[in-house]
Design an enzyme around this catalytic site. Structure first.
Site, PDB file in Angstrom:
ATOM      1  N   ASP A  55      38.688  35.575  37.741  1.00 18.51           N
ATOM      2  CA  ASP A  55      40.000  35.458  38.348  1.00 18.51           C
ATOM      3  C   ASP A  55      40.633  34.171  37.785  1.00 18.51           C
ATOM      4  O   ASP A  55      39.974  33.347  37.135  1.00 18.51           O
ATOM      5  CB  ASP A  55      39.929  35.452  39.873  1.00 18.51           C
ATOM      6  CG  ASP A  55      41.269  35.871  40.488  1.00 18.51           C
ATOM      7  OD1 ASP A  55      42.307  35.743  39.802  1.00 18.51           O
ATOM      8  OD2 ASP A  55      41.294  36.316  41.637  1.00 18.51           O
TER       9      ASP A  55
HETATM   10  C1  NOJ Z   1      44.913  35.720  41.029  1.00 17.41           C
HETATM   11  C2  NOJ Z   1      44.587  36.964  41.808  1.00 17.41           C
HETATM   12  O1  NOJ Z   1      43.540  36.690  42.724  1.00 17.41           O
HETATM   13  C3  NOJ Z   1      44.175  38.150  40.943  1.00 17.41           C
HETATM   14  O2  NOJ Z   1      44.087  39.284  41.763  1.00 17.41           O
HETATM   15  C4  NOJ Z   1      45.130  38.325  39.806  1.00 17.41           C
HETATM   16  O3  NOJ Z   1      44.721  39.450  39.025  1.00 17.41           O
HETATM   17  C5  NOJ Z   1      45.151  37.054  38.973  1.00 17.41           C
HETATM   18  N1  NOJ Z   1      45.623  35.955  39.797  1.00 17.41           N
HETATM   19  C6  NOJ Z   1      46.006  37.165  37.729  1.00 17.41           C
HETATM   20  O4  NOJ Z   1      47.351  37.103  38.038  1.00 17.41           O
END
Ligand code: NOJ
Length: 728
Positions: free
Chosen positions: A269
């Site tokens: 993430d």
């Molecule tokens: C943070 C989020 O938790 C995740 O779900 C997302 O895919 C990423 N950012 C990328 O934007």
């Protein structure tokens, strides 16, 4: 040359720096981009990104959009970098691209995985037309605590439902024509793992969980997604029993690649490797890189940690070349799987992006998905459906004309010009005979001067009040945990004032989680859960309001009596002191309320009525290797055609670990005309009765089981069968 020979030949030519370059993914500074969805970190401008691509130091970009600009970026990688390795272009395309479908939680209320497959397919068609190969979806986190804001992105509190929707969404995104198809959007189940189990529902919080619950509740939707063909997965922000998921070797290596034989790549993430320092799990960025990478995290998102530290870790021997190559191999394998080596400009066709020919079909699908996601919680005195003529309607509330709370969280690329407001949908349904007054009544979060007075006057001048309130859409999604899962005070005050007029009140709730309903909202004649329904919100809601569509959605999350009950979910473990009728002392309940939901998982009304006959079993003695058929007859006893979600629940009476009071083991949505009956059958074998024991082995245990076939997790009369021990 075979594909694997091609990959090996590339790896043999790559420098360590080029290998590291394949292991990072960075914000797409080359295309229109939605920056506000993540905190700013390690920002790189367009020139730096271009230089990185040319130098073979950037292998993937995310959250940019546009086929023409994507093509230019790809050209840099393919024609101007030394080895010509194509870029992988990812994005958060969660519940629609240009056409926005209901939030995933809402769509789960349809109990129709096939619907989710179709909306994911439509999403994939639009996203791949817009220059995106890879989506960071579906979110498959099981969310049993409604305070957590990201339940909106998943399929609710149940495991079986979660698995069914995970599977369907992966199949929909990736399509049936193979991963190399131009409109295949690579899926990424996330967030691996147990993100939905953060303590107290507090975003990014710790997860302290038994391995049994992890295996029985939180991991199955991931397994279902992999079995459906997902070849990438995103690691979670949270720790699990003290080890951050993004540095968790047991999770990413032993379980995922060992036990499950997952061949694909793990992407972090956003800055999750960097956050190992804030977790206090890594001392500094070099240490964080080592921890994450050696635990099995292939692709680092945005932090730049791999970029800055991996080569020196290889030089020092803390990371072996073999480990580095293994991750590079997985990344290149994924690129090869989606056909990028043979066709680097796949999904980068501006002509396809400009072609609007699919839009009408997608809008029709969005409208159908919207109305199929709606849940009718209550309909006293059959106040709904409303009449299109001869009935004066006051449409009141901050969401009546609103255009900014239609799409729900994690919609980055929706075509806002096509969103249909509630008012527009209602007016379209009523046509020229509309007897409609529209008032805001209050703001999204605050009272407005004269708002209540105007709303009350509108109510007095009408026969029925339709009140559109709930959570502003910013209340759910990432970093939107709440302590009180209620409607804002200004909405509540408006509801109280309208209820005092004595006019029948229909509450249309907009929400990204289950809410605790109080006062006039709870007492309203009708309560309709409309989540965030996407582009076709107004039409979808109007279809239900006026009975052009008979609602059939059921709750994928339990609505509590009070916020303080969280976490509240129907499949809770049995307690030694359950509350019994007329006996509340020394029992498992709160001082203020029982342990039950106000509206339980699986609940949802229709404009018709259904009668469920008794469940009948093909045998009451289920042999160890045999299958049992559980059947019931369902009859539409009302006046109009409708659909009902027939639900099969099971309960293990005595087991070596305390078992849930009941668990969903099957569901089937059927359509019946008035007076029509249908037999509905489910097959049960011991695999559906298995759970993880104290020894961490998943198996069923012989003994007595209860079975319900019913219309919600709180209804029905059980019948029993015995799972017989294996012979011999
Ligand atoms: C943070 C989020 O938790 C995740 O779900 C997302 O895919 C990423 N950012 C990328 O934007």
């Amino acid at each position: 040359m075979s594909n694997s020979e091609r990959i090996e030949a590339l790896i043999a030519q790559m420098t360590v720096e080029e290998k590291v370059g394949q292991l990072g993914i960075f914000a797409d500074a080359l295309r229109p981009f939605a920056p506000e969805v993540n905190p700013e970190a390690n920002a790189r401008g367009a020139a730096e990104v271009r230089a990185g691509i040319r130098a073979g130091k950037i292998g993937a970009l995310f959250n940019g959009v546009g086929a023409a600009e994507g093509r230019q970026a790809q050209r840099l990688a393919v024609e101007e970098s030394r080895l010509g390795i194509p870029l992988l272009l990812g994005a958060d395309v969660i519940h629609g691209m240009r056409t926005v479908f209901p939030i995933p939680l809402g769509e789960a209320a349809s109990f129709e995985p096939e619907l989710a497959r179709r909306t994911a397919r439509a999403t994939a068609v639009e996203a791949t037309a817009a220059g995106i190969h890879w989506t960071f979806a579906p979110a498959v986190d099981v969310a049993r605590d409604q305070r957590w804001g990201r339940g909106a992105e998943g399929a609710g509190e149940d495991v079986l439902l979660g698995c069914a929707f995970a599977r369907a969404r992966v199949q929909g995104f990736q399509g049936q024509a193979g991963l190399t198809a131009d409109d295949c959007l690579l899926a990424t189940p996330k967030h691996f793992a147990a993100y939905g189990a953060v303590a107290g529902g507090l975003e990014y919080n710790t997860v302290d969980i038994s391995e049994q619950t992890l295996r029985d509740v939180h991991l199955p939707p991931f397994k279902a997604a992999f079995d459906a063909g997902a070849i990438t997965v995103m690691s979670a922000f949270n720790d699990i029993n003290g080890v951050p998921a993004s540095a968790n070797r047991w999770l990413m290596t032993d379980l995922l690649r060992g036990a499950w034989q997952f061949p694909g790549l793990v992407v972090s993430d956003y800055t999750a490797d960097m956050e190992l320092i804030a977790h206090g799990y890594a001392a500094d960025e070099r240490d964080a890189t080592r921890c994450a990478f050696t635990a099995g995290l292939d692709l680092s998102m945005q932090s730049g940690f791999y970029d800055r530290n991996l080569a020196s870790l290889v030089a020092s021997g803390e990371v072996t070349l073999a480990q580095l190559d293994a991750s590079v191999r997985r990344v290149l394998w994924v690129k090869q799987q989606i056909g990028l080596f043979d066709n680097p400009y796949r999904s980068l066709d501006p002509a396809r992006e400009a072609d609007p020919s699919h839009l009408a079909a997608h809008e029709a699908l969005a409208r159908d998905a919207a109305r199929r996601s709606i849940v009718l919680l209550k309909n006293q005195g059959a106040v709904l459906p409303l009449k299109k003529t001869g009935q004066k309607i006051a449409l009141v509330g901050p969401f009546a004309r609103d255009t900014k709370n239609i799409e729900g969280c994690w919609t980055l690329f929706g075509d806002r010009t096509r969103y249909v407001t509630l008012e527009a949908g209602v007016r379209a349904a009523l046509g020229e005979h509309a007897q409609l007054i529209v008032e805001d009544g209050c703001g999204l979060e605050e009272p407005i001067d004269g708002g209540i007075e105007a709303a009350v006057a509108a109510a007095h001048a009408s026969d029925v009040v339709v009140l559109a309130i709930g959570e502003p859409q910013s209340y759910s999604g990432e970093a939107q945990s709440r302590t009180q899962i209620v409607v804002p005070p200004a909405h509540q005050a408006l509801a109280e004032a309208l209820a005092a007029t004595g006019k029948p009140l229909v509450v249309l709730l907009r929400n990204g989680r289950a809410l605790a309903l109080h006062g006039a909202v709870r007492k309203a004649a009708a309560i309709v859960v409309t989540w965030y329904l996407g582009s076709q919100t107004g039409h979808g809601v109007a279809d239900v309001l006026f009975g052009d569509y008979n609602p059939a959605g059921c709750l994928p999350v339990s609505f509590p009596q009070d916020s303080g009950q969280q976490p509240l979910f129907y499949n809770r473990s049995r307690t030694g002191r359950p509350e019994l009728p007329h006996m509340r002392e020394f029992k498992s309940r709160w001082r203020e309320v029982t342990a039950d939901a106000l509206y339980p998982f699986g609940h949802g009304l229709s404009y018709t009525t259904f009668e469920y006959g008794p469940a009948q079993l093909s045998t009451t003695q289920l042999g160890w290797d045999q299958t049992l058929t559980a059947t019931t007859t369902v009859t539409n006893t009302g006046e109009v055609a409708g659909e009902t979600v027939v639900q099969l629940y099971v309960h293990d009476r005595v087991a070596s670990r305390v078992r849930p009071v009941r668990e969903l083991k099957g569901f089937n949505k059927i359509a019946l005309r008035p007076g029509e009956s249908a037999q509905v059958s489910f097959q049960l074998d011991r695999s559906l009765l298995a759970f993880t024991g104290m020894d961490l082995v998943c198996r069923a245990e012989p003994g007595l089981f209860d079975v319900w076939i019913t219309d919600s997790s709180a209804n029905g009369t059980p019948v029993q069968f015995e799972l017989c021990p294996p012979k011999g």
